[in-house]
Design an enzyme around this catalytic site. Structure first.
Site, PDB file in Angstrom:
ATOM      1  N   GLY A 278      32.241  37.946  57.013  1.00  0.00           N
ATOM      2  CA  GLY A 278      33.164  38.992  56.607  1.00  0.00           C
ATOM      3  C   GLY A 278      32.967  40.294  57.359  1.00  0.00           C
ATOM      4  O   GLY A 278      32.135  40.418  58.255  1.00  0.00           O
TER       5      GLY A 278
ATOM      6  N   GLU B  23      24.059  30.877  59.555  1.00  0.00           N
ATOM      7  CA  GLU B  23      24.994  29.746  59.520  1.00  0.00           C
ATOM      8  C   GLU B  23      26.236  30.027  60.349  1.00  0.00           C
ATOM      9  O   GLU B  23      26.675  29.192  61.112  1.00  0.00           O
ATOM     10  CB  GLU B  23      25.349  29.370  58.082  1.00  0.00           C
TER      11      GLU B  23
HETATM   12  O1  0RQ Z   1      39.848  41.993  47.903  1.00  0.00           O
HETATM   13  O2  0RQ Z   1      41.097  42.292  49.976  1.00  0.00           O
HETATM   14  O3  0RQ Z   1      42.263  41.840  47.789  1.00  0.00           O
HETATM   15  O4  0RQ Z   1      41.138  44.047  48.190  1.00  0.00           O
HETATM   16  O5  0RQ Z   1      37.020  41.192  47.087  1.00  0.00           O
HETATM   17  O6  0RQ Z   1      35.922  42.162  49.540  1.00  0.00           O
HETATM   18  O7  0RQ Z   1      34.884  44.184  50.500  1.00  0.00           O
HETATM   19  O8  0RQ Z   1      36.654  42.912  51.860  1.00  0.00           O
HETATM   20  O9  0RQ Z   1      34.313  41.990  51.459  1.00  0.00           O
HETATM   21  O10 0RQ Z   1      35.386  40.316  53.106  1.00  0.00           O
HETATM   22  O11 0RQ Z   1      32.961  41.001  53.157  1.00  0.00           O
HETATM   23  O12 0RQ Z   1      33.856  39.532  51.306  1.00  0.00           O
HETATM   24  C1  0RQ Z   1      31.451  38.525  48.682  1.00  0.00           C
HETATM   25  C2  0RQ Z   1      33.820  37.770  48.952  1.00  0.00           C
HETATM   26  C3  0RQ Z   1      32.874  39.659  50.347  1.00  0.00           C
HETATM   27  C4  0RQ Z   1      32.125  37.294  50.799  1.00  0.00           C
HETATM   28  C5  0RQ Z   1      32.557  38.294  49.682  1.00  0.00           C
HETATM   29  C6  0RQ Z   1      37.457  42.324  46.325  1.00  0.00           C
HETATM   30  C7  0RQ Z   1      37.891  43.308  47.395  1.00  0.00           C
HETATM   31  C8  0RQ Z   1      38.584  42.399  48.386  1.00  0.00           C
HETATM   32  C9  0RQ Z   1      36.700  41.026  49.488  1.00  0.00           C
HETATM   33  P1  0RQ Z   1      41.205  42.596  48.515  1.00  0.00           P
HETATM   34  P2  0RQ Z   1      35.499  42.881  50.900  1.00  0.00           P
HETATM   35  P3  0RQ Z   1      34.167  40.707  52.377  1.00  0.00           P
HETATM   36  C10 0RQ Z   1      27.459  33.032  54.623  1.00  0.00           C
HETATM   37  C11 0RQ Z   1      27.119  33.641  53.325  1.00  0.00           C
HETATM   38  C12 0RQ Z   1      29.763  34.613  49.349  1.00  0.00           C
HETATM   39  C13 0RQ Z   1      29.263  33.593  50.320  1.00  0.00           C
HETATM   40  C14 0RQ Z   1      28.251  34.106  51.268  1.00  0.00           C
HETATM   41  C15 0RQ Z   1      31.672  35.957  50.225  1.00  0.00           C
HETATM   42  C16 0RQ Z   1      37.717  41.152  48.338  1.00  0.00           C
HETATM   43  O13 0RQ Z   1      31.079  37.836  51.540  1.00  0.00           O
HETATM   44  O14 0RQ Z   1      32.483  35.085  49.968  1.00  0.00           O
HETATM   45  O15 0RQ Z   1      27.670  35.156  51.114  1.00  0.00           O
HETATM   46  N1  0RQ Z   1      30.340  35.786  49.973  1.00  0.00           N
HETATM   47  N2  0RQ Z   1      28.041  33.318  52.284  1.00  0.00           N
HETATM   48  O16 0RQ Z   1      38.737  44.307  46.863  1.00  0.00           O
HETATM   49  C17 0RQ Z   1      36.972  42.748  41.966  1.00  0.00           C
HETATM   50  C18 0RQ Z   1      34.812  43.524  42.407  1.00  0.00           C
HETATM   51  C19 0RQ Z   1      35.103  43.369  43.793  1.00  0.00           C
HETATM   52  C20 0RQ Z   1      36.362  42.865  44.162  1.00  0.00           C
HETATM   53  C21 0RQ Z   1      35.166  43.220  45.958  1.00  0.00           C
HETATM   54  N3  0RQ Z   1      33.640  43.974  41.983  1.00  0.00           N
HETATM   55  N4  0RQ Z   1      35.767  43.187  41.540  1.00  0.00           N
HETATM   56  N5  0RQ Z   1      37.290  42.567  43.261  1.00  0.00           N
HETATM   57  N6  0RQ Z   1      36.354  42.807  45.509  1.00  0.00           N
HETATM   58  N7  0RQ Z   1      34.382  43.585  44.928  1.00  0.00           N
HETATM   59  C22 0RQ Z   1      28.853  32.486  54.897  1.00  0.00           C
HETATM   60  C23 0RQ Z   1      29.164  31.092  54.404  1.00  0.00           C
HETATM   61  O17 0RQ Z   1      28.621  30.673  53.471  1.00  0.00           O
HETATM   62  C24 0RQ Z   1      30.170  30.240  55.139  1.00  0.00           C
END
Ligand code: 0RQ
Length: 494
Positions: free
Chosen positions: A260, A284
């Site tokens: 991300g 990864e």
């Molecule tokens: O939504 O775009 O609709 O506004 O969540 O948030 O800040 O753009 O962050 O793209 O870096 O993703 C955890 C999902 C973060 C990702 C996560 C809403 C926010 C936005 C995305 P909108 P950002 P990112 C290796 C490691 C788990 C797997 C992992 C992930 C959207 O990093 O999937 O770590 N991680 N794998 O608005 C409601 C809250 C929120 C919220 C953020 N508290 N409540 N909505 N959002 N915080 C990779 C692999 O495993 C392949």
């Protein structure tokens, strides 16, 4: 070549209602692109004819729109695992059309071999090259392909000329023995090669080859903004400080970084920080920022499961492969994410949270505790076994109406026992050696947005007595329920 050339439709004819299909790739990198579309078309025709058609879908991680998107829109998926990030698949999961179960990515292949998901009927695998005796050069993502092809009754190859044949050697294909015969996995350095450059598939199982030249469907990144830049700088300064203090060995340690926009920004900051020496990655997903840093000499080697880079960056890697050949290796996800290796190498892991609580528990997957975002991915594989685990997130979401830090996470992926440091654009909370009350103070002081500091301090005041973990069980989700009723957590009254 002994293998039949098939049209995508002929390939799709091997997939029926209730077939369990395992797909190659990891993220959109290396996942099939044309046979999946033909399966979706077949599903639509079957539905129009009044017949049921839904498959079981096992992937390495997320895939491209031609796979997850097409199958979701065709309502062609009965169950799906693991990580996904496609808008339409997410919708189908959250409206109940797809039974989705989330898994640690390192555990998936072995659980397929243990038989936990029943038989694997068909494996559909993207390849850059194949020999008549079934030696396959994989493409930009390895995922579960070794296990999928070993278990599947039938294998279909999507031969993709977008990936040149000369990338043979980019991959290191190794499959551990299963218990009770498993031995330790001899990866003692991120650049260790312990397996085979090709994937060997029993030729008698290969039903045929579909030819294509479709590119990986990897999207670009949002430009680094003020918040992500600040998060990145806070991570880099924190690690430079730890290195100076000697709590990180002076040689530095390999880095794992999540997916991300935030992860991309963090890597950029690490590269620019003069206090951090050139480093190696054992991760990864190899994203664009890794390649940029490699060109500058800030990253000297990257081991991953996929090259999830934008199309121009992939062209650059292939165009300059003599430079990159000895700096990259792609492994199956059970090796890239292997807990034993993560602990052995002493990784510094940096992953992103959706939500953290004031005690250091992390929710990486569920919005408001109920709606699946993407899945746990590899974050659990790495966090739990790291030398030092860091979680990053912006302190607020949705224009400030949501605090990413709450009294209790609405879903727990990583517990306080595994999470060592939390970093937002506000600052750094170092949780090592702290009790729950001390952790709460460090997180509120350093990471919480100013709009929510008082609210969370007040929360600690409403907990009665001096329990080891100060929680008011009747109010722990008040910030969430306030958002659901008034649309703004800032209105919370305890
Ligand atoms: O939504 O775009 O609709 O506004 O969540 O948030 O800040 O753009 O962050 O793209 O870096 O993703 C955890 C999902 C973060 C990702 C996560 C809403 C926010 C936005 C995305 P909108 P950002 P990112 C290796 C490691 C788990 C797997 C992992 C992930 C959207 O990093 O999937 O770590 N991680 N794998 O608005 C409601 C809250 C929120 C919220 C953020 N508290 N409540 N909505 N959002 N915080 C990779 C692999 O495993 C392949």
């Amino acid at each position: 070549m002994p293998f039949k050339i098939l049209t995508p439709e002929e390939a799709a004819s091997y997939v029926h209602h209730n077939t369990t299909v395992a797909f190659s790739g990891f993220t959109p990198a290396g996942s099939p692109k044309v046979i999946s579309k033909a399966i979706a078309e077949k599903a639509k025709k079957e539905h129009e004819a009044g017949r049921e058609f839904k498959i079981g879908m096992i992937t390495g991680a997320s895939t491209g729109d031609s796979l997850d998107g097409e199958l979701a829109r065709a309502n062609a998926v009965k169950f799906r695992t693991p990580y996904q990030s496609n808008k339409d698949m997410r919708g189908a999961i959250n409206n109940g059309h797809v039974e989705y179960f989330d898994m640690h990515l390192s555990a998936l292949a072995q659980e397929m071999r243990y038989g936990f998901f029943g038989e694997i009927d068909v494996a559909i695998i993207e390849a850059a090259d194949i020999t008549p005796n079934g030696e396959v050069v994989l493409t930009s993502g390895v995922g579960i392909s070794p296990t999928a092809t070993k278990l599947a009754k039938k294998v279909i190859i999507e031969l993709n000329s977008n990936h040149p044949k000369f990338i043979k050697g980019l991959h290191d294909i190794y499959q551990p023995l299963d218990p009770p015969y498993r031995k330790s996995i001899p990866v003692y350095s991120p650049d260790a090669r312990i397996g085979d450059p090709v994937l060997r598939i029993d030729p008698s199982k290969i039903m045929g080859i579909v030819e294509t030249n479709a590119p990986d469907e990897v999207g670009g990144f949002a430009p680094v903004d003020e918040v992500t830049q600040k998060i990145g700088d806070n991570v880099a300064n924190f690690l430079a400080g730890e290195l100076a203090k000697g709590t990180i060995p002076k040689e530095f340690l390999p880095i794992q970084s999540g997916v991300g926009n935030i992860a991309n920004a963090v890597l950029g900051s690490l590269g620019k920080n003069p206090g951090i020496p050139p480093f190696r990655m054992y991760t990864e997903v190899i994203q664009d920022a890794v390649i940029d840093l490699m060109k500058n000499g800030d990253i000297t080697f990257a081991s991953g499961c996929s090259l999830t880079v934008s199309p121009d960056v992939l062209k650059e890697i292939y165009g300059n492969f003599d430079f990159f050949r000895n700096k990259l290796v792609l492994r199956p996800q059970e090796i890239s994410n292997n807990p034993e290796i993560v602990r052995q190498l002493g990784l510094i892991t940096i992953n992103t949270a959706i939500e953290a609580d004031i005690f250091g528990n992390i929710n990486s997957t569920h919005v408001l505790g109920t709606k699946m975002m993407n899945g746990i991915g590899g974050s659990g594989d790495f966090t739990r076994n790291s030398f030092l685990s860091i979680f990053t997130c912006p302190s607020v979401a949705k224009g400030g109406s949501i605090s990413a830090i709450v009294p209790m996470v609405s879903h727990e992926d990583h517990s306080e026992h595994s999470v060592k440091v939390i970093i937002t654009e506000q600052g750094v909370a170092d949780l090592r050696g702290k009790s729950p009350r001390q952790r709460a103070e460090a997180i509120i002081e350093n990471c919480v947005h100013p709009d929510y500091k008082e609210t969370l301090r007040d929360y600690l005041d409403v907990t009665t007595g001096h329990p080891q973990t100060p929680q008011a069980l009747d109010r722990v989700f008040k910030m969430h329920s306030e958002f659901m009723t008034s649309g703004d957590m800032r209105n919370t009254k305890w």
